[in-house]
Scaffold this active site. Structure first.
Site, PDB file in Angstrom:
ATOM      1  N   ASP A  57       1.740  28.493 -12.036  1.00 18.53           N
ATOM      2  CA  ASP A  57       2.239  28.225 -10.950  1.00 18.53           C
ATOM      3  C   ASP A  57       1.910  27.582 -10.063  1.00 18.53           C
ATOM      4  O   ASP A  57       2.675  26.329  -9.353  1.00 18.53           O
ATOM      5  CB  ASP A  57       2.788  29.786 -10.361  1.00 18.53           C
ATOM      6  CG  ASP A  57       3.344  30.751 -11.184  1.00 18.53           C
ATOM      7  OD1 ASP A  57       3.444  30.432 -12.354  1.00 18.53           O
ATOM      8  OD2 ASP A  57       3.423  32.143 -10.961  1.00 18.53           O
TER       9      ASP A  57
ATOM     10  N   GLY B 219       7.470  33.089  -6.249  1.00 18.42           N
ATOM     11  CA  GLY B 219       7.965  33.061  -4.661  1.00 18.42           C
ATOM     12  C   GLY B 219       6.675  33.106  -3.629  1.00 18.42           C
ATOM     13  O   GLY B 219       6.681  32.620  -2.718  1.00 18.42           O
ATOM     14  N   SER B 220       5.702  34.119  -4.053  1.00 19.85           N
ATOM     15  CA  SER B 220       4.813  34.005  -3.343  1.00 19.85           C
ATOM     16  C   SER B 220       3.512  32.962  -3.057  1.00 19.85           C
ATOM     17  O   SER B 220       3.356  32.673  -1.948  1.00 19.85           O
ATOM     18  CB  SER B 220       3.709  35.447  -3.905  1.00 19.85           C
ATOM     19  OG  SER B 220       4.350  36.595  -3.559  1.00 19.85           O
ATOM     20  N   SER B 221       3.621  32.373  -4.182  1.00 22.08           N
ATOM     21  CA  SER B 221       2.575  31.292  -4.244  1.00 22.08           C
ATOM     22  C   SER B 221       3.470  30.001  -3.706  1.00 22.08           C
ATOM     23  O   SER B 221       2.742  29.056  -3.080  1.00 22.08           O
ATOM     24  CB  SER B 221       2.112  30.707  -5.730  1.00 22.08           C
ATOM     25  OG  SER B 221       3.339  30.656  -6.639  1.00 22.08           O
ATOM     26  N   ALA B 222       4.649  30.131  -3.561  1.00 26.47           N
ATOM     27  CA  ALA B 222       5.167  28.924  -2.735  1.00 26.47           C
ATOM     28  C   ALA B 222       4.969  28.862  -1.320  1.00 26.47           C
ATOM     29  O   ALA B 222       4.866  27.983  -0.837  1.00 26.47           O
ATOM     30  CB  ALA B 222       7.040  29.095  -3.006  1.00 26.47           C
TER      31      ALA B 222
ATOM     32  N   GLY C 171       9.395  36.561 -11.022  1.00 23.52           N
ATOM     33  CA  GLY C 171       8.599  35.758 -11.776  1.00 23.52           C
ATOM     34  C   GLY C 171       8.914  34.137 -11.643  1.00 23.52           C
ATOM     35  O   GLY C 171       8.973  33.378 -12.424  1.00 23.52           O
ATOM     36  N   LEU C 172       9.672  33.972 -10.408  1.00 25.34           N
ATOM     37  CA  LEU C 172       9.823  32.381 -10.083  1.00 25.34           C
ATOM     38  C   LEU C 172       8.656  31.939  -8.956  1.00 25.34           C
ATOM     39  O   LEU C 172       8.927  30.961  -8.460  1.00 25.34           O
ATOM     40  CB  LEU C 172      10.922  32.403  -9.413  1.00 25.34           C
ATOM     41  CG  LEU C 172      12.412  33.056 -10.057  1.00 25.34           C
ATOM     42  CD1 LEU C 172      13.784  33.042  -9.252  1.00 25.34           C
ATOM     43  CD2 LEU C 172      12.470  32.060 -11.379  1.00 25.34           C
TER      44      LEU C 172
ATOM     45  N   PRO D 294      14.226  34.230  -4.595  1.00 28.96           N
ATOM     46  CA  PRO D 294      14.316  35.764  -4.916  1.00 28.96           C
ATOM     47  C   PRO D 294      12.856  36.078  -5.540  1.00 28.96           C
ATOM     48  O   PRO D 294      12.184  35.541  -6.252  1.00 28.96           O
ATOM     49  CB  PRO D 294      15.246  35.496  -6.312  1.00 28.96           C
ATOM     50  CG  PRO D 294      15.906  34.473  -5.950  1.00 28.96           C
ATOM     51  CD  PRO D 294      14.904  33.436  -5.309  1.00 28.96           C
TER      52      PRO D 294
END
Length: 332
Positions: free
Chosen positions: A163, A118-121, A115-116, A111
């Site tokens: 992150d 997601g972009s850096s993942a 604040g999870l 999602p």
């Protein structure tokens, strides 16, 4: 041969948002969602657009809903910036890359804008695929720095190291971003933690509360840079919360961890404007006895609960407001 790499979302357990301000944090990855990158040898370098890069819509309403959930940008810019940063790093370190080209594509069900991380993942998975394709070795602390530079320097997205460190290590990590240490070695002191030590954790989110990390950090950075005492004091307190949490974690002192998680959010609330919807999520979770704080910059919360009875009450209470609750599968 197809190279396939994965990276998972990050949950900030304690200490955030001090990670971008020489503080201390603890974070873990959880495998309930994932970002995936596929890369394979082809005659030309081709970056393939995916679901998040949609440019055709059935209506203006659909387009607006897409922007609200995914922001204005998809993943293409993340991949392009990652490839550039990887290439620049190899040039700087005199690492010779062969002349092969590749096709790269990504997919993510993390999602977004909650604040999870997601972009850096996506960026981390891309970087790992490039490392594998070209046979390059990059130490984990440096990998985290490179992933941050993709967003921070290349794309102008304000963010911190937390992150990227958790995603580079792929394990729960205690992070100390002491200013002198950062200046001396270029990264913080990182300690891998045992996932089995964590208490019962939940994560909850409501997608219509999404907000980019830059909204928080741009304001906080300005206040930090001018030396606002209230902000400087808060950074020290968050770092202290992290130290105390790490000690409580080692002896499984769930009560202290519960209190520290709540204190982390309460301090944030006293310092930064928080939307009513985000405050409501925290207060609803606390109403059943659970602890609660943001997992990142807002949109999702994390906390502890005592037992299954409390968890079920939590799920039922938050469901009334269309808030999803999950048990994170902590990656170790």
């Amino acid at each position: 041969m197809i190279i396939e790499t994965f990276c998972y979302p990050r949950a900030a357990v304690i200490g955030n948002p001090s990670d971008g301000y020489f503080g201390k944090t603890i974070a873990f990855l959880f495998s309930n969602f994932q970002a995936k990158v596929q890369l394979y040898h082809t005659p030309e370098l081709d970056i393939q657009p995916q679901r998040l890069d949609k440019t055709s819509f059935n209506s203006i309403k659909e387009m607006v809903e897409n922007v609200n959930s995914s922001g204005y940008y998809g993943g293409i810019r993340l991949l392009k910036a990652t490839i550039k940063v990887f290439y620049d790093y190899c040039q700087e370190c005199h690492i010779q890359l062969d002349n092969r080209n590749f096709t790269i594509r990504y997919d993510s069900n993390i999602p977004l804008r909650l604040g999870l991380a997601g972009s850096s993942a996506i960026i981390t998975a891309c970087m790992k695929a490039l490392i594998s394709f070209y046979g390059v070795a990059i130490p984990k602390p440096i990998l985290a720095n490179l992933v941050l530079s993709v967003e921070d320097k290349e794309l102008g997205i304000a963010a911190g190291l937390q992150d990227r460190v958790a995603q580079a290590y792929g394990q729960p990590v205690y992070m100390d971003f002491n200013k002198e240490t950062m200046k001396k070695q270029g990264f913080g002191n990182y300690e891998v933690l045992d996932a089995s030590l964590f208490p019962n954790m939940y994560i909850a989110f409501r997608k219509n509360l999404s907000e980019g990390t830059e909204v928080l950090h741009n304001n906080l950075r300005a206040r930090f840079n001018i030396g606002e005492q209230k902000v400087l004091d808060a950074m020290e307190k968050w770092a202290g919360f992290t130290e105390n949490f790490r000690e409580a974690l080692k002896i499984k002192d769930c009560k202290t961890m519960h209190e520290l998680i709540n204190a982390n959010f309460d301090l944030r609330r006293s310092l930064i404007a928080i939307t009513k919807g985000n405050i409501e999520m925290v207060e609803l979770a606390r109403s059943v006895g659970a602890s609660a704080k943001f997992t990142g910059s807002g949109g999702a919360i994390i906390g502890t609960y005592e037992d299954e009875d409390m968890y079920n009450k939590l799920v039922k209470t938050l469901a009334k407001k269309e808030i999803e609750v999950i048990k994170p599968n902590i990656v170790n």
